[in-house]
Design an enzyme around this catalytic site. Structure first.
Site, mmCIF file in Angstrom:
data_model
loop_
_atom_site.group_PDB
_atom_site.id
_atom_site.type_symbol
_atom_site.label_atom_id
_atom_site.label_comp_id
_atom_site.label_asym_id
_atom_site.label_seq_id
_atom_site.Cartn_x
_atom_site.Cartn_y
_atom_site.Cartn_z
ATOM 1 N N ASP A 67 0.841 -1.205 0.000
ATOM 2 C CA ASP A 67 0.000 0.000 0.000
ATOM 3 C C ASP A 67 0.874 1.253 0.000
ATOM 4 O O ASP A 67 0.364 2.383 -0.094
ATOM 5 C CB ASP A 67 -1.016 -0.003 1.149
ATOM 6 C CG ASP A 67 -0.362 -0.063 2.518
ATOM 7 O OD1 ASP A 67 0.871 -0.220 2.591
ATOM 8 O OD2 ASP A 67 -1.094 0.045 3.519
ATOM 9 N N SER A 68 2.198 1.060 0.031
ATOM 10 C CA SER A 68 3.116 2.186 -0.193
ATOM 11 C C SER A 68 2.876 2.802 -1.562
ATOM 12 O O SER A 68 3.360 3.905 -1.841
ATOM 13 C CB SER A 68 4.577 1.719 -0.077
ATOM 14 O OG SER A 68 4.792 0.564 -0.865
ATOM 15 N N ASP A 106 -1.160 -6.064 -0.150
ATOM 16 C CA ASP A 106 -1.485 -5.412 1.128
ATOM 17 C C ASP A 106 -2.983 -5.175 1.256
ATOM 18 O O ASP A 106 -3.630 -4.715 0.306
ATOM 19 C CB ASP A 106 -0.802 -4.036 1.194
ATOM 20 C CG ASP A 106 0.394 -4.030 2.131
ATOM 21 O OD1 ASP A 106 0.449 -4.879 3.047
ATOM 22 O OD2 ASP A 106 1.268 -3.172 1.930
ATOM 23 N N LYS A 136 -1.321 -9.305 2.955
ATOM 24 C CA LYS A 136 -0.534 -8.859 4.117
ATOM 25 C C LYS A 136 -1.384 -7.862 4.896
ATOM 26 O O LYS A 136 -2.092 -7.058 4.268
ATOM 27 C CB LYS A 136 0.779 -8.206 3.676
ATOM 28 C CG LYS A 136 1.577 -7.615 4.837
ATOM 29 C CD LYS A 136 3.001 -7.281 4.467
ATOM 30 C CE LYS A 136 3.232 -5.942 3.847
ATOM 31 N NZ LYS A 136 2.775 -4.768 4.648
ATOM 32 N N GLU A 138 -1.369 -5.339 8.694
ATOM 33 C CA GLU A 138 -0.537 -4.769 9.760
ATOM 34 C C GLU A 138 -1.166 -5.040 11.129
ATOM 35 O O GLU A 138 -2.398 -5.067 11.259
ATOM 36 C CB GLU A 138 -0.377 -3.258 9.550
ATOM 37 C CG GLU A 138 0.397 -2.933 8.289
ATOM 38 C CD GLU A 138 0.638 -1.437 8.094
ATOM 39 O OE1 GLU A 138 0.369 -0.638 9.020
ATOM 40 O OE2 GLU A 138 1.106 -1.076 6.999
ATOM 41 N N GLU A 205 9.337 -4.371 10.474
ATOM 42 C CA GLU A 205 9.759 -3.073 9.900
ATOM 43 C C GLU A 205 10.242 -2.120 10.980
ATOM 44 O O GLU A 205 9.585 -1.954 12.028
ATOM 45 C CB GLU A 205 8.596 -2.421 9.128
ATOM 46 C CG GLU A 205 8.990 -1.040 8.585
ATOM 47 C CD GLU A 205 8.060 -0.452 7.540
ATOM 48 O OE1 GLU A 205 7.074 -1.113 7.156
ATOM 49 O OE2 GLU A 205 8.333 0.688 7.106
HETATM 50 O O1 KIV Z 1 3.562 -1.086 1.663
HETATM 51 C C1 KIV Z 1 4.710 -1.548 1.591
HETATM 52 O O2 KIV Z 1 5.437 -1.335 0.615
HETATM 53 C C2 KIV Z 1 5.180 -2.349 2.717
HETATM 54 C C3 KIV Z 1 6.635 -2.706 2.762
HETATM 55 C C4 KIV Z 1 7.458 -1.518 2.962
HETATM 56 C C5 KIV Z 1 6.912 -3.784 3.728
HETATM 57 O O3 KIV Z 1 4.431 -2.683 3.567
#
Ligand code: KIV
Length: 290
Positions: A67-68, A106, A136, A138, A205
């Protein structure tokens, strides 16, 4: 040998030559540690587009549609505004562009925290509409029940503890975590809770190195470090960060290239040639035959 791609217009899929190896699976990723074979660390990078996935695929065990992308692609201030639609679309592109790596996507903020049933609906949509293999999310102990719920219903989950960017409004920033004993013990406890709930891997992280080492030893599934330790079972970075697309990156990023410079120089040359009528030349124009 470099890979070339040919577009199959009936499926919109770019087929590579030579044909790559079979796609890795989630159990194979997990088994790299459980079978005692984590001597060679797992390689993960973020990918958001089909072409990027094509270039990264053969070198990576996992591609993370992070989600980055909120900041990297959309210029948003954080990952908080990222939507399920954005994640579905980018994940589908990455699946179309890859043949080898496990694609992990994510779950965006707000799509899973409310209840485990809501998490199932969101995760099912992500996998059904993109073809990705895993999600994924959090959070530590508080998400363990959800991780077990998804896992038991056919959705492999990668956990993410330590610095969790979706919680930026609670954490107050993106500082490294675990600087006091209570926080250090909480991170290790979170990793253990996710492991026991059936997470197939856990991202650590922005944590102090001794915490990453202890958490890695404490869990059966592989840990994937980012700003953590070379002793983790694998590593991940945001691809644009390590390629040097941005001037400012977190301290834990190693810039392997300066792609921003290459782009600037190339675009400046293009602009100069257009303005000087040097582009297009006879090589790039069509002339009547004969
Ligand atoms: O969103 C993302 O790119 C991430 C990584 C930095 C682990 O969660």
């Amino acid at each position: 040998m470099s890979t070339t791609f040919q577009l199959d217009t009936s499926t919109s899929r770019a087929n590579p030559t030579p044909q790559p190896m079979k796609r890795l699976t989630v159990p194979k990723i997990r088994a790299r540690k459980s079978e005692g074979d984590s001597r060679e660390p797992l390689v993960m990078l973020t990918a958001y587009t089909a072409r990027q996935a094509q270039l990264l695929d053969a070198h990576c065990d996992m591609l993370l549609v992070g989600d980055s992308l909120g900041q990297v692609i959309y210029g948003l201030p954080s990952t908080v505004p990222v939507t399920l639609d954005m994640m579905v679309n980018h994940a589908a592109a990455v699946v179309r562009g890859s043949y080898h790596a496990v694609v992990v996507v994510d779950m965006p903020f707000g799509s899973y925290e409310g209840s485990k049933e809501k998490a199932f609906d969101s995760a099912a949509r992500l996998l059904k509409e993109s073809g990705a293999a895993a999600v994924k999310l959090e959070g530590g102990e508080q998400m363990a029940e959800t991780v077990a719920f998804l896992n038991q219903r056919g959705i492999p989950v990668m956990g993410h503890v330590g610095l969790t960017p979706q919680a930026v409004n609670v954490l107050g920033g993106y500082m490294a975590r675990g600087r006091d004993e209570a926080e250090a013990q909480k991170i290790i406890g979170d990793a253990k809770a996710l492991d026991e709930a059936g997470a197939f891997a856990i991202v650590l992280e922005g944590v102090l190195e001794p915490i990453a080492v202890e958490a890695t030893r404490a869990v059966a599934c592989p840990t994937i470090g980012i700003g953590a330790s070379a002793q983790c079972d694998g590593q991940v970075l945001v691809t644009e960060d390590m390629l040097g697309m941005f001037d400012r990156v977190p301290r834990f990023v190693k810039k392997y290239e300066n792609i921003a410079d290459v782009i600037e120089k190339t675009v400046a040359q293009y602009a100069e040639e257009v303005r000087g009528r040097a582009f297009p030349s006879s090589d790039q124009t069509y002339q009547p035959k004969g």
